[in-house]
Design a protein around this motif. Structure first.
Motif, PDB file in Angstrom:
ATOM      1  N   ASP A 241       0.809  -1.226   0.161  1.00  0.00           N
ATOM      2  CA  ASP A 241      -0.125   0.093  -0.136  1.00  0.00           C
ATOM      3  C   ASP A 241       0.914   1.255   0.013  1.00  0.00           C
ATOM      4  OD1 ASP A 241      -1.951  -1.957   0.310  1.00  0.00           O
ATOM      5  OD2 ASP A 241      -2.728  -1.181   2.281  1.00  0.00           O
ATOM      6  N   ASP A 279      -9.487  -9.907   1.488  1.00  0.00           N
ATOM      7  CA  ASP A 279      -8.739  -8.901   1.635  1.00  0.00           C
ATOM      8  C   ASP A 279      -7.718  -8.215   0.346  1.00  0.00           C
ATOM      9  OD1 ASP A 279      -7.122  -9.877   4.903  1.00  0.00           O
ATOM     10  OD2 ASP A 279      -9.014  -8.670   4.317  1.00  0.00           O
ATOM     11  N   GLY A 282     -10.407  -6.055  -1.267  1.00  0.00           N
ATOM     12  CA  GLY A 282     -10.552  -4.633  -0.793  1.00  0.00           C
ATOM     13  C   GLY A 282      -9.000  -4.015  -0.987  1.00  0.00           C
ATOM     14  N   ARG A 283      -8.074  -4.610  -1.048  1.00  0.00           N
ATOM     15  CA  ARG A 283      -6.886  -3.813  -1.232  1.00  0.00           C
ATOM     16  C   ARG A 283      -6.781  -3.249  -2.892  1.00  0.00           C
ATOM     17  NH1 ARG A 283      -3.659  -7.218   1.290  1.00  0.00           N
ATOM     18  NH2 ARG A 283      -3.508  -5.591   2.947  1.00  0.00           N
ATOM     19  N   ARG A 285      -9.372  -2.297  -4.552  1.00  0.00           N
ATOM     20  CA  ARG A 285     -10.191  -1.214  -4.509  1.00  0.00           C
ATOM     21  C   ARG A 285      -9.623  -0.037  -3.868  1.00  0.00           C
ATOM     22  NH1 ARG A 285     -14.009  -4.909  -1.929  1.00  0.00           N
ATOM     23  NH2 ARG A 285     -15.259  -5.841  -3.484  1.00  0.00           N
ATOM     24  N   ARG A 286      -8.726  -0.032  -2.887  1.00  0.00           N
ATOM     25  CA  ARG A 286      -8.161   0.828  -2.134  1.00  0.00           C
ATOM     26  C   ARG A 286      -7.012   1.421  -3.017  1.00  0.00           C
ATOM     27  NH1 ARG A 286      -8.950  -2.309   2.400  1.00  0.00           N
ATOM     28  NH2 ARG A 286      -6.731  -3.284   2.395  1.00  0.00           N
ATOM     29  N   TRP A 287      -6.151   0.376  -3.824  1.00  0.00           N
ATOM     30  CA  TRP A 287      -5.212   0.952  -4.866  1.00  0.00           C
ATOM     31  C   TRP A 287      -5.658   1.752  -5.936  1.00  0.00           C
ATOM     32  CZ3 TRP A 287      -2.698  -4.753  -5.590  1.00  0.00           C
ATOM     33  CH2 TRP A 287      -2.107  -5.079  -4.212  1.00  0.00           C
ATOM     34  N   ASP A 289      -8.323   3.570  -5.792  1.00  0.00           N
ATOM     35  CA  ASP A 289      -8.878   4.743  -5.214  1.00  0.00           C
ATOM     36  C   ASP A 289      -7.816   5.597  -5.302  1.00  0.00           C
ATOM     37  OD1 ASP A 289     -11.461   4.039  -4.841  1.00  0.00           O
ATOM     38  OD2 ASP A 289     -11.135   3.614  -2.864  1.00  0.00           O
ATOM     39  N   ILE A 290      -6.687   5.459  -4.796  1.00  0.00           N
ATOM     40  CA  ILE A 290      -5.443   6.101  -4.587  1.00  0.00           C
ATOM     41  C   ILE A 290      -4.649   6.375  -6.063  1.00  0.00           C
ATOM     42  CG2 ILE A 290      -2.868   6.159  -3.878  1.00  0.00           C
ATOM     43  CD1 ILE A 290      -3.987   4.315  -1.616  1.00  0.00           C
TER      44      ILE A 290
END
Length: 440
Positions: A241, A279, A282-283, A285-287, A289-290
């Motif tokens: 991350d 997980d 979810g990761r 999706r977060r990646w 988003d960033i």
């Protein structure tokens, strides 16, 4: 001898083996040996082999046999050399056999059978050494071996446990490559995310700066060199991350090659993979988003022993939800020495192939959709070659050489190979993009 001793070389296998070949060739040239392109011109031949799956073993043994038939004096190195007496059982006349990542052992064998010249005919070897890739990109290996014990894999048996290179040493090699004209560094290892864990992230120095031998520190420092930096074989550990913001800032290419292998927790457990599917989604999706432009590639195995239809359907659901940009898939095949060979409930071959076809059909739809979204966008691409029709074949930040797609640019015969250019994307298919040059 009135001329330098002459050596032929055959390099097989993955990019990590290619780096080993480059290191051996650099040593040979530095010690005064000539490198020649034919068996007939060589005083002996070195064959760097692959031994991971049965097809690779067969290819390597065939290459050794061909070298023996055409030349007769052969030294074998690489992963196949670590698999007991496989080489000598079939080819007892080889001069020597070493394992992978064994430059010193190879040089010892060469010196035994073809002594170095007393008065070397040494060409100037560039600081970055000899490269087997085009001038504008290079593989940069940051570690050797792996600490995982995946049941389908024998890499730790062939290449040993994880051994990370000090970060200062890696960065100095990267600097030399960039000075020599490299525009893209492809970071490879067996487990890039684990870089430095074996040496407790020891501090090393680069240009007078203390840096931890850690993936985040390495990526940030490489991002200062002004070239493309592409990360391969990145397990989705939490600290990855920390790298994604560097991609969003343009310091590292927004590209992650993440070897997921499956999505069913039951199959992943049987594989002994260090991952959890929930997980991972979810990761991802977060990646995104960033870093919305992030390209994700992965590989999967279907037909692993015990894989049920429900397990496979779960994998398809994961692919549909994750929308990975690039996907490779293989049907499971036993690898000699792998513990998965002892698992019960093997999947029939026809079922493996049917599942492979269904997965790739789904992924083709996902890939086509994601590529279609790039139409009308302006992109920076790196030109790899020009074909006979004058079409430039280039790659975007989303495309690693030889494994991903390309960007075709018609009327691109004047574009310089190995340089960046800007294009507007005008079309796409399931794998590739089609662009037009922008007026500069």
């Amino acid at each position: 001898m009135s001329r330098p001793p002459q050596i032929g070389f055959v390099s097989l296998g993955c990019p990590k083996a290619l780096v080993d070949s480059e290191q051996i060739l650099t040593r040979l040239r530095a010690e005064g040996y000539d490198l020649v392109p034919t068996y007939q011109a060589a005083d002996l031949v070195v064959v760097n082999t692959c031994g991971f799956i049965d097809a690779a073993v067969a290819e390597s043994l065939e290459a050794i046999g061909e070298a023996l038939a055409e030349n007769g004096r052969v030294i074998v190195t690489g992963c196949l050399g670590a698999k007991g007496n496989v080489v000598r059982d079939l080819h007892p006349s080889v001069l020597a056999v070493t394992g992978p990542h064994a430059c010193e052992d190879v040089m010892t064998a060469v010196h035994t059978h073809l002594p170095r010249p007393h008065d070397p005919f040494v060409d100037l070897v560039p600081p970055q050494g000899i490269k087997l890739t085009p001038r504008h990109y290079a593989y940069l290996k940051i570690s050797e071996g792996c600490n995982h014990r995946c049941t389908f894999c024998i890499i730790p048996q062939l290449r040993g446990d994880l051994v990370s290179r000090p970060i200062g040493e890696v960065l100095r090699e990267a600097e030399n490559l960039v000075r020599a004209g490299v525009k893209e560094l492809l970071i490879v290892s067996q487990d890039t995310s684990a870089y430095g864990v074996d040496i407790r992230y020891r501090t090393d120095f680069w240009n007078g700066r203390p840096l931890k031998t850690h993936l985040t520190s390495l990526a940030a420092a490489l991002g200062e060199l002004g070239v493309w930096v592409r990360l391969h074989y990145v397990y989705p550990y939490p600290h990855v991350d920390e790298v994604v913001p560097l991609m969003a800032e343009g310091k590292v290419l927004p590209y992650l090659d993440v070897p997921l292998q499956h999505a069913s927790p039951r199959v992943l457990k049987a594989m002994k993979r260090p991952a959890n599917t929930g997980d991972t989604l979810g990761r991802i999706r977060r990646w995104r988003d960033i870093c919305p432009d992030l390209t994700l590639r992965s590989t999967f195995i279907v037909g692993f022993p015990g894989e049920t239809e429900n397990d496979f359907e779960r994998l398809l659901e994961f692919l549909a939800e994750a929308e990975l940009d690039r996907v490779g898939c293989f049907s499971y095949s036993p690898v000699e020495g792998a513990t998965a060979n002892q698992l019960s409930n093997p999947v029939p071959e026809e079922v493996k192939q049917e599942r492979l076809s269904r997965l790739m059909e789904l992924q083709a739809t996902v890939s086509a959709d994601r590529l279609r979204r790039k139409i009308d966008r302006t992109m920076t691409v790196l030109v790899d070659t020009i074909d006979d029709e004058g079409t430039a074949i280039a790659r975007s930040s989303a495309d690693a050489p030889e494994i991903d797609g390309v960007v075709y640019i018609e009327d691109g015969e004047e574009l310089p190979i190995g340089e960046f250019t800007s294009v507007r994307i005008v079309d796409s298919d399931e794998h590739d993009l089609f662009g037009e040059r922008l007026n500069c």
